[in-house]
Write a protein that holds these residues in place. Structure first.
Motif, PDB file in Angstrom:
ATOM      1  N   THR A  76      40.613  41.834  54.458  1.00 29.78           N
ATOM      2  CA  THR A  76      40.432  40.482  53.920  1.00 29.78           C
ATOM      3  C   THR A  76      38.966  40.073  54.007  1.00 29.78           C
ATOM      4  OG1 THR A  76      42.671  39.898  54.599  1.00 29.78           O
ATOM      5  CG2 THR A  76      41.169  38.076  54.124  1.00 29.78           C
ATOM      6  N   THR A  77      38.347  40.344  55.146  1.00 30.77           N
ATOM      7  CA  THR A  77      36.930  40.026  55.312  1.00 30.77           C
ATOM      8  C   THR A  77      36.081  40.843  54.340  1.00 30.77           C
ATOM      9  OG1 THR A  77      37.274  39.496  57.648  1.00 30.77           O
ATOM     10  CG2 THR A  77      35.012  39.959  56.964  1.00 30.77           C
ATOM     11  N   GLU A  86      36.998  42.062  51.459  1.00 26.97           N
ATOM     12  CA  GLU A  86      37.223  41.530  50.107  1.00 26.97           C
ATOM     13  C   GLU A  86      36.352  40.295  49.882  1.00 26.97           C
ATOM     14  OE1 GLU A  86      38.759  42.649  47.473  1.00 26.97           O
ATOM     15  OE2 GLU A  86      39.923  44.266  48.373  1.00 26.97           O
ATOM     16  N   HIS A  87      36.238  39.469  50.914  1.00 27.98           N
ATOM     17  CA  HIS A  87      35.395  38.269  50.824  1.00 27.98           C
ATOM     18  C   HIS A  87      33.933  38.662  50.583  1.00 27.98           C
ATOM     19  CE1 HIS A  87      33.867  34.268  51.506  1.00 27.98           C
ATOM     20  NE2 HIS A  87      33.041  34.769  52.413  1.00 27.98           N
ATOM     21  N   SER A 123      38.319  47.010  44.452  1.00 26.17           N
ATOM     22  CA  SER A 123      38.795  46.427  45.708  1.00 26.17           C
ATOM     23  C   SER A 123      37.908  46.893  46.863  1.00 26.17           C
ATOM     24  CB  SER A 123      40.238  46.850  45.972  1.00 26.17           C
ATOM     25  OG  SER A 123      40.278  48.227  46.305  1.00 26.17           O
ATOM     26  N   ALA A 124      38.042  46.215  47.964  1.00 18.13           N
ATOM     27  CA  ALA A 124      37.300  46.599  49.171  1.00 18.13           C
ATOM     28  C   ALA A 124      37.674  48.021  49.575  1.00 18.13           C
ATOM     29  CB  ALA A 124      37.583  45.618  50.304  1.00 18.13           C
ATOM     30  N   LYS A 146      30.830  40.010  42.867  1.00 19.56           N
ATOM     31  CA  LYS A 146      31.669  39.927  41.669  1.00 19.56           C
ATOM     32  C   LYS A 146      32.104  41.326  41.214  1.00 19.56           C
ATOM     33  CE  LYS A 146      29.627  35.584  40.178  1.00 19.56           C
ATOM     34  NZ  LYS A 146      29.130  35.175  41.412  1.00 19.56           N
ATOM     35  N   LEU A 161      32.850  41.387  49.132  1.00 24.48           N
ATOM     36  CA  LEU A 161      32.723  41.897  47.765  1.00 24.48           C
ATOM     37  C   LEU A 161      32.747  40.788  46.723  1.00 24.48           C
ATOM     38  CD1 LEU A 161      34.752  45.213  47.671  1.00 24.48           C
ATOM     39  CD2 LEU A 161      32.280  44.884  47.727  1.00 24.48           C
ATOM     40  N   SER A 162      33.386  39.676  47.041  1.00 24.49           N
ATOM     41  CA  SER A 162      33.428  38.568  46.083  1.00 24.49           C
ATOM     42  C   SER A 162      32.023  38.058  45.783  1.00 24.49           C
ATOM     43  CB  SER A 162      34.332  37.446  46.586  1.00 24.49           C
ATOM     44  OG  SER A 162      33.743  36.779  47.687  1.00 24.49           O
ATOM     45  N   ASN A 163      31.103  38.244  46.712  1.00 26.49           N
ATOM     46  CA  ASN A 163      29.709  37.848  46.476  1.00 26.49           C
ATOM     47  C   ASN A 163      29.027  38.731  45.438  1.00 26.49           C
ATOM     48  OD1 ASN A 163      29.470  35.679  48.424  1.00 26.49           O
ATOM     49  ND2 ASN A 163      29.797  37.278  49.939  1.00 26.49           N
ATOM     50  N   SER A 204      34.693  34.535  60.409  1.00 26.18           N
ATOM     51  CA  SER A 204      35.448  33.657  59.525  1.00 26.18           C
ATOM     52  C   SER A 204      36.350  32.704  60.299  1.00 26.18           C
ATOM     53  CB  SER A 204      36.297  34.504  58.566  1.00 26.18           C
ATOM     54  OG  SER A 204      37.224  35.270  59.295  1.00 26.18           O
ATOM     55  N   LYS A 206      34.640  44.460  40.447  1.00 26.95           N
ATOM     56  CA  LYS A 206      35.966  44.634  39.868  1.00 26.95           C
ATOM     57  C   LYS A 206      36.817  45.571  40.715  1.00 26.95           C
ATOM     58  CE  LYS A 206      34.483  43.695  35.216  1.00 26.95           C
ATOM     59  NZ  LYS A 206      34.372  44.126  33.846  1.00 26.95           N
TER      60      LYS A 206
END
Length: 135
Positions: free
Chosen positions: A83-84, A86-87, A97-98, A93, A89-91, A20, A95
């Motif tokens: 943080t990475t 979490e990013h 947390s990491a 969607k 997991l955003s892919n 990142s 609900k």
């Protein structure tokens, strides 16, 4: 359908191990392989499924440690960069947390930092594969 999952899995692994910050993936592979030279089969196995053929090989485990840290998956002390994660997991969607999803990947501290890093990254890859299969 299998090809879709295989391509998706490869793309997600790329995301997992993608840096990142300002660096390219291939440069990280090269840099870590200069410091911890491993055979091509090890590189391919690690890239494709997060495992190394010989888990007792210290150089291979240290390669994964180097790669995990340079791609920002791991912190300098070998812990997860949440943080990475979490990013990633955003892919999906998600609900959760990491920490909820990847918290099981935390292993007991060991004097072997390379082993800890390898086991952590292997668990992340397995977890991502299970998320893909759950879809």
């Amino acid at each position: 359908m299998f090809h879709f999952y295989a391509i998706t899995f490869c793309c997600l692994l790329w995301l997992v191990f993608h840096c990142s910050v300002n660096c390219s993936d291939i440069n990280i592979w090269r840099k870590c392989n200069e410091t911890y030279p491993v055979p091509d089969a090890t590189l391919i196995s690690f890239r494709n499924n997060g495992t190394i053929p010989d888990e007792n090989n210290v150089t291979s485990r240290c390669f994964t440690d180097c790669y995990g840290k340079k791609t920002c998956m791991l912190t300098s002390d070998g812990g997860f960069n949440w943080t990475t994660l979490e990013h990633i997991l955003s892919n999906f969607k998600m609900k959760h947390s990491a920490m909820d999803i990847f918290g099981k990947c935390k292993h007991d501290p060991s004097d072997d930092v390379c082993l800890q890093s390898y086991l952590s990254l292997q668990c992340v890859a397995e977890t991502i594969l299970s998320l893909i299969n759950a879809r």
